[in-house]
Write a protein that holds these residues in place. Structure first.
Motif, PDB file in Angstrom:
ATOM      1  N   SER A  79       7.199  63.187  20.104  1.00  0.00           N
ATOM      2  CA  SER A  79       8.260  64.307  19.080  1.00  0.00           C
ATOM      3  C   SER A  79       9.567  63.686  19.967  1.00  0.00           C
ATOM      4  CB  SER A  79       7.539  65.224  19.180  1.00  0.00           C
ATOM      5  OG  SER A  79       7.154  65.849  20.731  1.00  0.00           O
ATOM      6  N   GLY A  80      10.800  64.580  19.237  1.00  0.00           N
ATOM      7  CA  GLY A  80      11.684  65.079  20.854  1.00  0.00           C
ATOM      8  C   GLY A  80      11.136  66.014  22.102  1.00  0.00           C
ATOM      9  N   MET A  81      10.526  66.582  22.007  1.00  0.00           N
ATOM     10  CA  MET A  81      10.386  67.308  23.391  1.00  0.00           C
ATOM     11  C   MET A  81       8.659  66.738  24.019  1.00  0.00           C
ATOM     12  SD  MET A  81      11.320  70.673  23.228  1.00  0.00           S
ATOM     13  CE  MET A  81      10.391  71.354  24.607  1.00  0.00           C
ATOM     14  N   TYR A 104      19.805  72.625  22.745  1.00  0.00           N
ATOM     15  CA  TYR A 104      18.506  73.073  21.963  1.00  0.00           C
ATOM     16  C   TYR A 104      17.465  74.557  22.467  1.00  0.00           C
ATOM     17  CZ  TYR A 104      13.737  72.014  18.851  1.00  0.00           C
ATOM     18  OH  TYR A 104      13.166  71.909  18.065  1.00  0.00           O
ATOM     19  N   GLU A 148      23.844  68.222  26.034  1.00  0.00           N
ATOM     20  CA  GLU A 148      23.520  67.603  24.385  1.00  0.00           C
ATOM     21  C   GLU A 148      24.854  67.707  23.798  1.00  0.00           C
ATOM     22  OE1 GLU A 148      20.549  70.545  22.860  1.00  0.00           O
ATOM     23  OE2 GLU A 148      21.602  70.667  20.741  1.00  0.00           O
ATOM     24  N   ASN A 152      23.495  72.140  19.673  1.00  0.00           N
ATOM     25  CA  ASN A 152      22.379  73.236  19.090  1.00  0.00           C
ATOM     26  C   ASN A 152      23.701  74.523  19.166  1.00  0.00           C
ATOM     27  OD1 ASN A 152      21.196  73.071  16.656  1.00  0.00           O
ATOM     28  ND2 ASN A 152      20.356  71.041  17.931  1.00  0.00           N
ATOM     29  N   ASP A 177      21.237  64.173  25.584  1.00  0.00           N
ATOM     30  CA  ASP A 177      19.964  64.046  23.876  1.00  0.00           C
ATOM     31  C   ASP A 177      21.665  63.754  23.242  1.00  0.00           C
ATOM     32  OD1 ASP A 177      19.102  65.911  22.019  1.00  0.00           O
ATOM     33  OD2 ASP A 177      18.601  67.349  22.938  1.00  0.00           O
ATOM     34  N   THR A 179      21.247  63.783  19.883  1.00  0.00           N
ATOM     35  CA  THR A 179      20.165  63.861  18.373  1.00  0.00           C
ATOM     36  C   THR A 179      21.546  64.538  16.840  1.00  0.00           C
ATOM     37  OG1 THR A 179      18.130  65.154  19.592  1.00  0.00           O
ATOM     38  CG2 THR A 179      18.175  64.786  17.092  1.00  0.00           C
ATOM     39  N   SER A 199      15.628  63.436  19.404  1.00  0.00           N
ATOM     40  CA  SER A 199      14.646  63.112  18.698  1.00  0.00           C
ATOM     41  C   SER A 199      14.774  62.873  17.552  1.00  0.00           C
ATOM     42  CB  SER A 199      14.824  65.263  17.819  1.00  0.00           C
ATOM     43  OG  SER A 199      13.683  64.824  16.889  1.00  0.00           O
ATOM     44  N   THR A 201      12.772  62.700  14.388  1.00  0.00           N
ATOM     45  CA  THR A 201      12.283  63.367  13.786  1.00  0.00           C
ATOM     46  C   THR A 201      13.635  63.682  12.775  1.00  0.00           C
ATOM     47  OG1 THR A 201      10.637  65.287  15.167  1.00  0.00           O
ATOM     48  CG2 THR A 201      11.045  65.564  13.294  1.00  0.00           C
ATOM     49  N   LYS A 202      14.615  63.597  13.559  1.00  0.00           N
ATOM     50  CA  LYS A 202      15.589  63.575  12.866  1.00  0.00           C
ATOM     51  C   LYS A 202      16.752  62.803  12.548  1.00  0.00           C
ATOM     52  CE  LYS A 202      14.498  67.751  13.949  1.00  0.00           C
ATOM     53  NZ  LYS A 202      14.851  67.776  15.265  1.00  0.00           N
ATOM     54  N   LEU A 337      16.456  68.733  10.823  1.00  0.00           N
ATOM     55  CA  LEU A 337      17.943  68.873  10.505  1.00  0.00           C
ATOM     56  C   LEU A 337      17.996  67.467  10.842  1.00  0.00           C
ATOM     57  CD1 LEU A 337      19.431  67.189  13.504  1.00  0.00           C
ATOM     58  CD2 LEU A 337      19.080  69.351  14.023  1.00  0.00           C
TER      59      LEU A 337
HETATM   60  C1  LIG Z   1      14.174  68.572  16.946  1.00  0.00           C
HETATM   61  C2  LIG Z   1      15.644  68.838  18.285  1.00  0.00           C
HETATM   62  C3  LIG Z   1      14.770  68.278  19.896  1.00  0.00           C
HETATM   63  C4  LIG Z   1      13.107  68.709  19.314  1.00  0.00           C
HETATM   64  O1  LIG Z   1      12.753  66.971  18.687  1.00  0.00           O
HETATM   65  P1  LIG Z   1      11.187  67.342  17.853  1.00  0.00           P
HETATM   66  O2  LIG Z   1      10.950  66.122  17.870  1.00  0.00           O
HETATM   67  O3  LIG Z   1      11.479  68.775  17.294  1.00  0.00           O
HETATM   68  O4  LIG Z   1      10.088  67.531  19.578  1.00  0.00           O
HETATM   69  C5  LIG Z   1      15.476  68.098  20.663  1.00  0.00           C
HETATM   70  N1  LIG Z   1      16.933  68.769  20.268  1.00  0.00           N
HETATM   71  C6  LIG Z   1      17.508  68.614  19.263  1.00  0.00           C
HETATM   72  C7  LIG Z   1      18.533  68.318  19.506  1.00  0.00           C
HETATM   73  C8  LIG Z   1      17.345  68.241  18.376  1.00  0.00           C
HETATM   74  O5  LIG Z   1      17.567  69.052  17.110  1.00  0.00           O
END
Ligand SMILES: *Cc1c(COP(=O)(O)O)cnc(C)c1O
Length: 387
Positions: A79-81, A104, A148, A152, A177, A179, A199, A201-202, A337
């Motif tokens: 994951s991003g974390m 974040y 970052e 956020n 960061d 992301t 992350s 995930t985004k 997001l």
């Molecule tokens: C979502 C996010 C994270 C964390 O990522 P996960 O995949 O949810 O663990 C870290 N930094 C930013 C800017 C994010 O949007």
């Protein structure tokens, strides 16, 4: 892919042009084996031993992301974390760290807890103000500056090159960061950063169907080896199916991000000076603080994240913001997001009392739907929320 040096769009569309040599397949198989055969003479000539350490599913996605970020190597995490936290865990108790006040939320919370337990001296600064960073940095003691940008959920823009110069002069590394920018519009390593985190995930995954994170390094140095050891030993590795989904998402990264950026710029411009909106926060608006820096370090767009502050008759707009979120039909009321679908969220309900987020703020993640549809839905929700 070998010479000529292809453009990033080309590298992404073909996921580096790799094929599976054993079958000639143009998309990779999903390898599920957790272990690999040892040779009779006790060696592992395949280079693989156990899937927590090295998994064939990592290779193509890591190589592609490293190429898009112009880094030497990339490392995937669950994951991003799981990607961000080792960057701090690789430091030693007593080390000094600068992190942004606006960042974040989950990572800031974890960092403050971890710092207390581990003895890291974490200082939160106005990272978008180089003078504040310069004043807070301690030469020889500050080991890491975490940035970052855009951050956020106020989309504060930090000058990566200027901050890297301050960090490096003090003997600290700079990690970014990235992301919300994605490699489509910002390459932090080329601007002087040492480590980039996403992350995935985004935007990298892009379809709200997987959790993933990634780190990219400018050089394979001692710090990177420490991060490698942390991934293996903490075991926060990405699963094979998620690697497959991530690579599939990466192929359309440029199309998705560009479409979403264009729509976000239109939406931000439309609601700027709107009677029911107190303020639009978006790096692409000429009046936004940090717009000039964003113009320099963001290429071809200002991202697809923006926030609006809703005007309300009472309670400083908080009730109107929550009511607006309740009235949307097309936008989805959800956190996260970077997916194809547009999402909207009342952030201060999520972040609680210690957050710098104003209570009238809605965070918008613009997807790839038609921008007029998105504008019309938000218009009707803002109007209905006033009743
Ligand atoms: C979502 C996010 C994270 C964390 O990522 P996960 O995949 O949810 O663990 C870290 N930094 C930013 C800017 C994010 O949007």
């Amino acid at each position: 892919m070998k010479t000529p040096p292809f453009k990033p769009e080309t590298l992404a569309a073909q996921a580096l042009g790799w094929i599976d040599e054993s079958t000639r397949a143009v998309t990779p198989p999903i390898h599920v084996s957790s272990t690999y055969l040892r040779d009779p003479d006790n060696l592992y000539r395949s280079g693989r031993m156990y899937a927590r350490a090295d998994h064939p599913a990592f290779d193509q996605a890591e190589a592609l992301i490293a190429a898009l970020e112009q880094g030497q190597e990339a490392m995937l995490f669950a994951s991003g974390m799981a990607a961000a936290t080792p960057v701090f865990q690789a430091l030693s108790p007593g080390d000094h760290v600068l992190a942004p006040k606006v960042m974040y939320w989950s990572l800031r919370n974890w960092l403050l807890q971890f710092a207390a337990q581990w003895g890291l001296k974490v200082e939160l600064v106005e990272m978008n103000d180089p003078a504040a960073v310069q004043a807070a940095i301690r030469p020889g003691q500050t080991r890491l500056v975490w940035v970052e940008t855009p951050a956020n959920p106020l989309w504060t823009v930090t000058d990566i090159a200027a901050t890297a110069a301050i960090a490096h002069a003090a003997g600290a590394r700079l990690a970014v960061d990235s992301t919300t920018a994605s490699p489509v519009i910002t390459q932090p390593l080329a601007l002087g950063a040492d480590i980039v985190m996403h992350s995935a995930t985004k935007y990298l995954g892009g379809h709200s169907d997987l959790l993933a994170g990634v780190l990219v390094t400018r050089e394979d140095d001692d710090f990177w080896q420490r991060l490698r050891a942390l991934r293996v030993n903490h075991g926060g590795t990405l699963g094979a199916f998620e690697c497959f989904l991530l690579l599939r998402g990466l192929r359309t990264l440029f199309l998705r991000v560009r479409q979403a950026n264009t729509s976000a710029q239109r939406i931000a411009t439309h609601f700027d000076d709107h009677p029911l909106v107190a303020q639009v926060l978006y790096p692409g608006l000429p009046g936004f603080p940090g717009h000039e820096i964003a113009k320099r370090q963001m290429k071809g767009g200002f991202g697809a994240m923006l926030s609006i502050r809703v005007r309300g008759a009472s309670a400083g707009g908080e009730a109107a913001a929550i009511a607006t979120a309740a009235e949307v039909q097309l936008w989805k009321r959800a956190t996260s997001l970077g997916g194809t679908e547009s999402l909207l969220e009342h952030r201060s309900s999520v972040e609680g009392p210690n957050s710098p987020v104003p209570p009238d703020l809605l965070r918008l993640s613009v997807g790839i739907e038609d921008a007029d549809d998105l504008i019309a839905d938000l218009e009707q929700a803002l109007a209905r929320a006033q009743r």
